[in-house]
Scaffold this motif. Structure first.
Motif, mmCIF file in Angstrom:
data_model
loop_
_atom_site.group_PDB
_atom_site.id
_atom_site.type_symbol
_atom_site.label_atom_id
_atom_site.label_comp_id
_atom_site.label_asym_id
_atom_site.label_seq_id
_atom_site.Cartn_x
_atom_site.Cartn_y
_atom_site.Cartn_z
ATOM 1 N N LEU A 139 0.852 -1.043 0.138
ATOM 2 C CA LEU A 139 -0.141 -0.085 0.036
ATOM 3 C C LEU A 139 0.833 1.193 -0.034
ATOM 4 N N ALA A 140 2.041 1.087 0.420
ATOM 5 C CA ALA A 140 2.999 2.434 0.622
ATOM 6 C C ALA A 140 3.570 2.535 -0.733
ATOM 7 N N LEU A 141 3.833 1.539 -1.606
ATOM 8 C CA LEU A 141 4.670 1.578 -2.741
ATOM 9 C C LEU A 141 4.268 2.627 -3.701
ATOM 10 N N PRO A 142 2.931 2.730 -3.929
ATOM 11 C CA PRO A 142 2.431 3.764 -4.915
ATOM 12 C C PRO A 142 2.849 5.054 -4.456
ATOM 13 N N GLU A 159 14.311 0.653 2.138
ATOM 14 C CA GLU A 159 14.037 1.546 3.421
ATOM 15 C C GLU A 159 13.325 2.743 3.406
ATOM 16 N N GLU A 160 13.245 3.231 2.105
ATOM 17 C CA GLU A 160 12.131 4.396 1.985
ATOM 18 C C GLU A 160 10.765 3.773 1.904
ATOM 19 N N LEU A 161 10.691 2.608 1.387
ATOM 20 C CA LEU A 161 9.219 1.933 1.463
ATOM 21 C C LEU A 161 8.798 1.667 3.112
ATOM 22 N N SER A 162 9.874 1.158 3.858
ATOM 23 C CA SER A 162 9.706 0.695 5.267
ATOM 24 C C SER A 162 9.125 1.787 5.814
ATOM 25 N N VAL A 163 9.740 3.166 5.724
ATOM 26 C CA VAL A 163 9.232 4.334 6.462
ATOM 27 C C VAL A 163 7.789 4.525 6.058
ATOM 28 N N ALA A 165 5.570 2.557 5.028
ATOM 29 C CA ALA A 165 4.759 1.330 5.486
ATOM 30 C C ALA A 165 4.396 1.660 6.781
ATOM 31 N N ASP A 166 5.388 2.029 7.489
ATOM 32 C CA ASP A 166 5.133 2.429 9.035
ATOM 33 C C ASP A 166 4.038 3.185 9.207
ATOM 34 N N GLU A 167 4.351 4.440 8.377
ATOM 35 C CA GLU A 167 3.302 5.463 8.524
ATOM 36 C C GLU A 167 1.707 5.108 8.206
ATOM 37 N N LEU A 168 1.623 4.321 7.215
ATOM 38 C CA LEU A 168 0.098 3.773 7.059
ATOM 39 C C LEU A 168 -0.440 2.811 8.130
ATOM 40 N N LEU A 169 0.545 2.142 8.770
ATOM 41 C CA LEU A 169 0.127 1.412 9.955
ATOM 42 C C LEU A 169 -0.303 2.399 11.198
ATOM 43 N N VAL A 170 0.609 3.284 11.216
ATOM 44 C CA VAL A 170 0.108 4.033 12.339
ATOM 45 C C VAL A 170 -1.473 5.124 12.012
ATOM 46 N N ASP A 171 -1.539 5.487 10.788
ATOM 47 C CA ASP A 171 -2.354 6.418 10.651
ATOM 48 C C ASP A 171 -3.674 5.545 10.177
ATOM 49 N N GLY A 172 -3.824 4.231 10.266
ATOM 50 C CA GLY A 172 -5.096 3.442 10.015
ATOM 51 C C GLY A 172 -5.422 3.222 8.717
ATOM 52 N N THR A 173 -4.285 3.551 7.692
ATOM 53 C CA THR A 173 -4.830 3.278 6.341
ATOM 54 C C THR A 173 -4.786 1.715 6.060
ATOM 55 N N VAL A 174 -3.801 0.949 6.609
ATOM 56 C CA VAL A 174 -3.800 -0.458 6.427
ATOM 57 C C VAL A 174 -5.130 -1.199 6.996
ATOM 58 N N ALA A 175 -5.223 -0.658 8.202
ATOM 59 C CA ALA A 175 -6.524 -1.400 8.934
ATOM 60 C C ALA A 175 -7.755 -1.204 8.285
ATOM 61 N N ALA A 176 -7.714 0.080 7.416
ATOM 62 C CA ALA A 176 -9.011 0.635 6.708
ATOM 63 C C ALA A 176 -9.245 -0.379 5.406
ATOM 64 N N VAL A 177 -7.989 -0.575 4.785
ATOM 65 C CA VAL A 177 -8.025 -1.589 3.379
ATOM 66 C C VAL A 177 -8.328 -3.073 3.911
ATOM 67 N N ARG A 178 -7.802 -3.596 4.951
ATOM 68 C CA ARG A 178 -7.948 -4.806 5.055
ATOM 69 C C ARG A 178 -9.529 -5.455 4.890
ATOM 70 N N PRO A 179 -10.550 -4.902 5.410
ATOM 71 C CA PRO A 179 -11.937 -5.231 5.371
ATOM 72 C C PRO A 179 -12.256 -5.346 3.662
ATOM 73 N N THR A 180 -11.916 -4.295 2.894
ATOM 74 C CA THR A 180 -12.198 -4.207 1.695
ATOM 75 C C THR A 180 -11.515 -5.477 0.860
#
Length: 281
Positions: A139-142, A159-163, A165-180
């Motif tokens: 999800l972070a890659l684009p 390295e940049e991708l990991s940074v 990705a961590d931001e998207l975990l913290v801000d709830g983006t990943v959690a919002a996409v999982r049910p979809t």
């Protein structure tokens, strides 16, 4: 573009967001308002399309009402529509102070077979599940891919991708996409390095028997290896295997369009217009 194809694309843009959002009417326009967490949607023409016969003042008032509602919701004051569906709307959006960008469309003939594309050594394709460990980075890659436009190899890598990705975990983006993903409303395919790092990614959201393919991006450090073509072909074939017959996409750059043309996509004779739409820009 055939009349049937245009109708299917118009219906797709009118109905696909309703999987995740309600539509609020504002005269000639409507605004998709999310009912679940996720990236915000946009305003656009309703079934009563803005036409040359409508007064500029009426449409300007509708635009202002949509923007006021977007400010109330705390989402971008964004619009998106097919140029051919509302030919006078662009001038009125621009008159309201919002810059408009063009995204020509391409579509596949339903009878055109798209062959799988070769992958570099050690790289594999995977349809990501909602609990896939690669999902946050995918999800972070684009964000990294679209920040460095074009097809030239760039510096952004693991390295940049990991940074991000961590931001998207913290801000709830990943959690919002999982049910979809879990509900089958979004299919995400990634090209993964042997260590599990996503190198390229893309997705599609089906609605009835039609889908737009989007979000295709390659990690800048991994460009020029045919990964975008491989992801696109995989998305097409996965969609077709799951009942989709009409596949189309939008593009911003002629260099990217040539990749799609080699897969069999052809100009669809229609243009997507976007104004202040972060998800598209």
């Amino acid at each position: 573009m055939s009349d049937l194809l245009r109708v299917r694309i118009e219906q797709y843009y009118a109905t696909a967001p309703l999987l995740f959002a309600d539509a609020e009417r504002f005269g000639s326009l409507r605004l998709f308002v999310r009912k679940t967490p996720g990236a915000p949607y946009y305003g656009g023409p309703g079934h009563a399309q803005p036409t040359a016969e409508m007064s500029s003042a009426v449409v300007a008032a509708d635009i202002a009402r949509v923007r006021a509602r977007q400010r109330e919701l705390g989402v971008p004051e964004a619009f998106e529509w097919l140029a051919e569906a509302a030919p006078t709307l662009r001038a009125r959006i621009e008159a309201a102070g919002l810059p408009v960008e063009e995204r020509p469309l391409m579509a596949l003939d339903p009878n055109h077979a798209v062959d799988s594309r070769p992958l570099p050594g050690g790289v594999t394709l995977r349809v990501l599940t909602s609990d896939d460990p690669a999902l946050p980075a995918a999800l972070a890659l684009p964000r990294l891919a679209f920040a460095e436009e074009g097809t030239a190899v760039g510096p952004a890598g693991r390295e940049e991708l990991s940074v991000v990705a961590d931001e998207l975990l913290v801000d709830g983006t990943v959690a919002a996409v999982r049910p979809t993903i879990r509900a089958g409303h979004k299919t995400l395919i990634a090209a993964l390095a042997s260590n599990g790092t996503p190198l390229a990614v893309g997705h599609y959201h089906p609605a009835n028997d039609t889908t737009e393919i989007g979000g295709i991006g390659t990690l800048p450090l991994a460009r020029r290896q045919g990964l975008a073509a491989a992801i696109t072909a995989a998305l097409v074939n996965h969609a077709r295997d799951h009942g989709v017959s009409t596949v189309f996409l939008a593009y911003a750059d002629d260099t990217i369009a040539r990749i799609y043309a080699r897969l069999g996509f052809r100009p669809a004779g229609s243009t997507l217009l976007i104004a202040n739409q972060p998800a598209r820009s």
